[in-house]
Design a protein around this motif. Structure first.
Motif, PDB file in Angstrom:
ATOM      1  N   HIS A   1     -36.092 -68.511 -31.796  1.00 26.89           N
ATOM      2  CA  HIS A   1     -37.533 -68.777 -31.851  1.00 26.89           C
ATOM      3  C   HIS A   1     -38.320 -67.473 -31.923  1.00 26.89           C
ATOM      4  CE1 HIS A   1     -41.477 -69.224 -29.882  1.00 26.89           C
ATOM      5  NE2 HIS A   1     -41.504 -70.458 -30.376  1.00 26.89           N
TER       6      HIS A   1
ATOM      7  N   PHE B   1     -32.698 -70.506 -41.939  1.00 27.32           N
ATOM      8  CA  PHE B   1     -32.187 -71.815 -41.561  1.00 27.32           C
ATOM      9  C   PHE B   1     -31.440 -72.432 -42.738  1.00 27.32           C
ATOM     10  CE2 PHE B   1     -36.072 -71.009 -39.261  1.00 27.32           C
ATOM     11  CZ  PHE B   1     -35.887 -71.530 -37.982  1.00 27.32           C
TER      12      PHE B   1
ATOM     13  N   GLN C   1     -38.030 -67.866 -42.806  1.00 29.55           N
ATOM     14  CA  GLN C   1     -39.311 -68.089 -42.163  1.00 29.55           C
ATOM     15  C   GLN C   1     -39.662 -66.955 -41.207  1.00 29.55           C
ATOM     16  OE1 GLN C   1     -41.162 -71.465 -42.578  1.00 29.55           O
ATOM     17  NE2 GLN C   1     -39.957 -70.971 -44.402  1.00 29.55           N
TER      18      GLN C   1
ATOM     19  N   THR D   1     -42.348 -74.239 -39.941  1.00 37.54           N
ATOM     20  CA  THR D   1     -42.367 -73.474 -38.694  1.00 37.54           C
ATOM     21  C   THR D   1     -43.763 -73.012 -38.284  1.00 37.54           C
ATOM     22  OG1 THR D   1     -42.004 -71.358 -39.825  1.00 37.54           O
ATOM     23  CG2 THR D   1     -40.038 -72.586 -39.130  1.00 37.54           C
TER      24      THR D   1
ATOM     25  N   CYS E   1     -30.687 -69.182 -37.608  1.00 36.02           N
ATOM     26  CA  CYS E   1     -31.380 -70.067 -36.673  1.00 36.02           C
ATOM     27  C   CYS E   1     -30.926 -71.507 -36.880  1.00 36.02           C
ATOM     28  CB  CYS E   1     -32.888 -69.982 -36.872  1.00 36.02           C
ATOM     29  SG  CYS E   1     -33.596 -68.352 -36.556  1.00 36.02           S
TER      30      CYS E   1
ATOM     31  N   ARG F   1     -35.866 -74.660 -34.772  1.00 36.77           N
ATOM     32  CA  ARG F   1     -36.740 -75.232 -35.798  1.00 36.77           C
ATOM     33  C   ARG F   1     -37.597 -76.350 -35.209  1.00 36.77           C
ATOM     34  NH1 ARG F   1     -35.665 -79.013 -40.405  1.00 36.77           N
ATOM     35  NH2 ARG F   1     -36.884 -78.343 -42.196  1.00 36.77           N
TER      36      ARG F   1
ATOM     37  N   ARG G   1     -41.677 -76.154 -35.178  1.00 38.69           N
ATOM     38  CA  ARG G   1     -42.509 -77.141 -35.895  1.00 38.69           C
ATOM     39  C   ARG G   1     -43.435 -77.875 -34.931  1.00 38.69           C
ATOM     40  NH1 ARG G   1     -42.193 -82.772 -34.358  1.00 38.69           N
ATOM     41  NH2 ARG G   1     -40.159 -83.028 -33.388  1.00 38.69           N
TER      42      ARG G   1
END
Length: 376
Positions: free
Chosen positions: A55, A65, A164, A206, A236, A241, A245
């Motif tokens: 994170h 991811f 991301q 994300t 990740c 995730r 989100r």
């Protein structure tokens, strides 16, 4: 040797269905990922450094991811734009080549079948990305409602990676055979990534800047390894995730919305073009005019004991609801959750009680998103 099936009197015994593997499954195992079942797929939920480290990597720099479990469907033909405009709630007629758009697919009653991203690759060619759990339903829906088009499933033939974080463009740019830093949000184009032709879109799940890369399955492991090794993107898993989100106020199909929910109840009116005749539009108009009874609402609670999916929510007057999604938020240092509340309690600042494993915890309604997304 495989286990011998047991003989069970009066019961039909069957082997459990085998989980599907993405093209990167063995790469995840080699990295020490913890693998779990998700929507029929064996997927990495986290790696050895843990969810908090993953994170943090996405919020501070960048993570990568594997999202190859998501569906990818190509739609071609002279009637492609008209068909998609009838099926998807957002206006596809105005979607330019090289752009992507988020939208919903609803049934005739206005219930949400899935949320999707549609990319316009050419005048009469589109790529639709749907959720893993909705693959069979959406593929069947397209075949039943899109006319005069060619529909080609590309989930197994391709892989999908999501890079991301604020450094996503800096990591991808040296690996690309064309510029990507100039891509605006929800732009898409064909670019060579580490020597592999790929569809790259500036999209993600994300709340951070980022890109999603769709490429041939046979090249996925090489590109993944290059991103991790040369780009130093943090691998990740699904757990990070999910937290990311949720902080960004993004919903998960099957938990936060389904066919029992209409877009206005989910707070997704801005992704509907009511001037178009998409499937379910008439029912949604009638539902809106008669009055919406519930609304997806954010909740914030102190501490790290997070409300989870299915936990009861009680209002002060005795009415009840349930948590649809919940987690501890590392970015906020508090627990956050989503729940459908009656309209008279769906505004910020209302106190409710959440039952967390038999313990009543006070929570307060809050506007969404919990964390403002960073835009490119």
């Amino acid at each position: 040797m495989p286990p011998t099936p047991r003989r069970m009197t009066g019961v039909s015994w069957r082997e459990p269905p085998a989980m599907r593997h993405t093209a990167l499954y063995h790469a995840h195992v080699a990295l020490g990922a913890r693998i779990v079942e998700f929507s029929g797929w064996d997927m990495p939920i986290q790696y050895s450094r843990g969810v908090l480290a993953e994170h943090d990597a996405v919020r501070r720099r960048a993570g990568v991811f594997d999202v190859s479990h998501m569906g990818r469907i190509r739609i071609r033909g002279e009637n492609a734009v008209e068909s998609l405009n009838h099926i998807v709630t957002s206006n596809i007629l105005r979607l330019r080549v090289g752009r992507a758009r988020y939208g919903l697919i609803c049934n005739e009653s206005g219930g949400i079948l899935d949320d999707v991203v549609v990319m316009r690759l050419n005048t009469d060619e589109f790529l639709l990305v749907c959720n893993a759990a909705s693959w069979d339903r959406i593929l069947g829906w397209l075949n039943g409602h899109a006319t005069g088009v060619t529909i080609t499933p590309e989930r197994d033939e391709t892989a999908m990676l999501a890079v991301q974080g604020p450094a996503a463009a800096d990591i991808l740019a040296p690996l690309c055979g064309g510029p990507i830093a100039d891509m605006g949000r929800f732009a898409c184009r064909t670019v060579a990534v580490a020597g592999v032709d790929a569809i790259v879109s500036r999209t993600g799940y994300t709340g951070e800047d980022g890109f999603e890369v769709i490429l041939p399955s046979q090249d996925a492991e090489r590109v993944w390894s290059t991103l991790v090794r040369e780009g130093e993107a943090e691998p990740c898993g699904l757990a990070a995730r999910d937290v990311l989100r949720l902080e960004a106020g993004l919903m998960l199909y099957g938990q936060d919305m389904d066919t029992a929910v209409t877009p206005p109840e989910a707070g997704l009116e801005r992704f509907m073009d009511m001037d178009t005749d998409f499937i379910g539009a008439d029912s949604i108009r009638a539902h809106t005019q008669s009055g919406i009874a519930k609304r997806l609402t954010g909740l914030i609670a102190p501490g790290r004991s997070a409300p989870r999916h299915g936990y009861p929510v009680r209002l002060n007057d005795g009415r009840e609801s349930v948590i649809t999604s919940g987690s501890y938020s590392p970015s906020l240092g508090r627990s956050i959750a989503l729940a459908y509340l009656p309209m008279d309690s769906a505004m910020p600042g209302v106190e409710v009680e959440v039952d967390i494993r038999g313990r009543g915890v006070r929570a307060t309604t809050a506007p969404l998103p919990f964390l403002q997304p960073r835009r490119s």
